[in-house]
Design an enzyme around this catalytic site. Structure first.
Site, short mmCIF file in Angstrom:
data_model
loop_
_atom_site.label_atom_id
_atom_site.label_comp_id
_atom_site.label_asym_id
_atom_site.label_seq_id
_atom_site.Cartn_x
_atom_site.Cartn_y
_atom_site.Cartn_z
CG ASN A 142 6.54 12.14 7.85
OD1 ASN A 142 5.95 13.17 7.54
ND2 ASN A 142 6.06 11.30 8.75
N GLY B 125 1.55 24.82 7.82
CA GLY B 125 2.90 25.00 7.29
C GLY B 125 3.90 25.63 8.23
CG LEU C 147 -2.56 15.78 7.03
CD1 LEU C 147 -3.76 16.51 7.63
CD2 LEU C 147 -1.93 14.86 8.06
CG HIS D 197 5.26 10.77 13.95
ND1 HIS D 197 4.00 10.68 13.42
CD2 HIS D 197 5.18 10.27 15.21
CE1 HIS D 197 3.19 10.14 14.31
NE2 HIS D 197 3.88 9.87 15.40
CG ASP E 21 4.54 7.54 11.36
OD1 ASP E 21 4.91 8.45 10.61
OD2 ASP E 21 3.45 7.55 11.96
CG ASN F 97 7.10 21.21 11.04
OD1 ASN F 97 8.13 21.09 11.70
ND2 ASN F 97 5.91 20.90 11.51
#
Ligand code: GRF
Length: 192
Positions: free
Chosen positions: A102, A6, A85, A104, A145, A8
């Site tokens: 999201n 966590g 995930l 990446h 993605d 982010n």
């Protein structure tokens, strides 16, 4: 939505506390596993947290319905996948079209898609010998993605980098800055 450490999420919490996300409230943290440290970060920040696990006993659609119920109950308008995930069910993706972000850890379209997560992304970048990598924030659609890109930030690969040192630099120099800013930009756009 989180699955791991966590960092982010922490970057978003810190940005919110510093007044850098005025157009969004952090209402709920959903974890895919009970041992996600991100839940502790949520608790320390006073944000409600809950665990919603995709078990083999429930179908992906039923898991999506459970998620949608929780999202509706909490009047969630925008979802941030911050190291989540579990594959997001299609019924959730459809219900939140252009409202799911999201992060990446590469410059999409490099080193992304199925199987590219965590250290694997940085291993692949080093194996290919790229001199620049970075991070991407994008909207989530049904392609891994593959959704519209919101923001990207480049990061230099240094001689002697390992997947771990590169992962750390990409987080520090790109992910933790990019994600809170992208969230504010998206929330700001919805407000208009
Ligand atoms: C980050 O590398 C992010 O790019 C990816 O998952 C990782 C999550 O790390 N989607 P953390 O849980 O935010 O520390």
């Amino acid at each position: 939505m989180v699955s791991g450490g966590g960092t982010n999420l922490q970057a978003i919490i810190d940005a919110k506390n510093q007044g850098r996300i005025p157009h969004a409230e952090l209402s709920l943290v959903i974890a895919s596993r009970p041992d996600a440290y991100a839940l502790t970060r949520a608790e320390q920040a006073g944000i409600p947290g809950l665990v919603l696990r995709k078990t083999r006993a429930v179908s992906i659609e039923a898991y999506g319905e459970q998620l949608l119920q929780v999202l509706r109950d909490n009047r969630i308008e925008v979802i941030v996948l911050a190291g989540f995930l579990t594959i997001l069910p299609e019924n959730v993706i459809r219900a939140y079209d252009h409202r799911i972000l999201n992060i990446h850890p590469s410059l999409i379209p490099s080193f992304c898609g199925k199987g590219f997560y965590g250290l694997k992304v940085h291993e692949a970048a080093l194996a290919r010998g790229v001199k620049v990598t970075g991070a991407t924030v994008h909207f989530v659609n049904e392609i891994a993605d593959g959704g519209d890109i919101i923001a990207q930030k480049p990061v230099l690969v240094e001689p002697g980098d390992t997947p771990e040192t590169l992962q750390k630099r990409v987080m520090e120099q790109a992910e933790w800055l990019l994600l809170p800013k992208a969230l504010e930009d998206v929330a700001c756009g919805l407000d208009k």
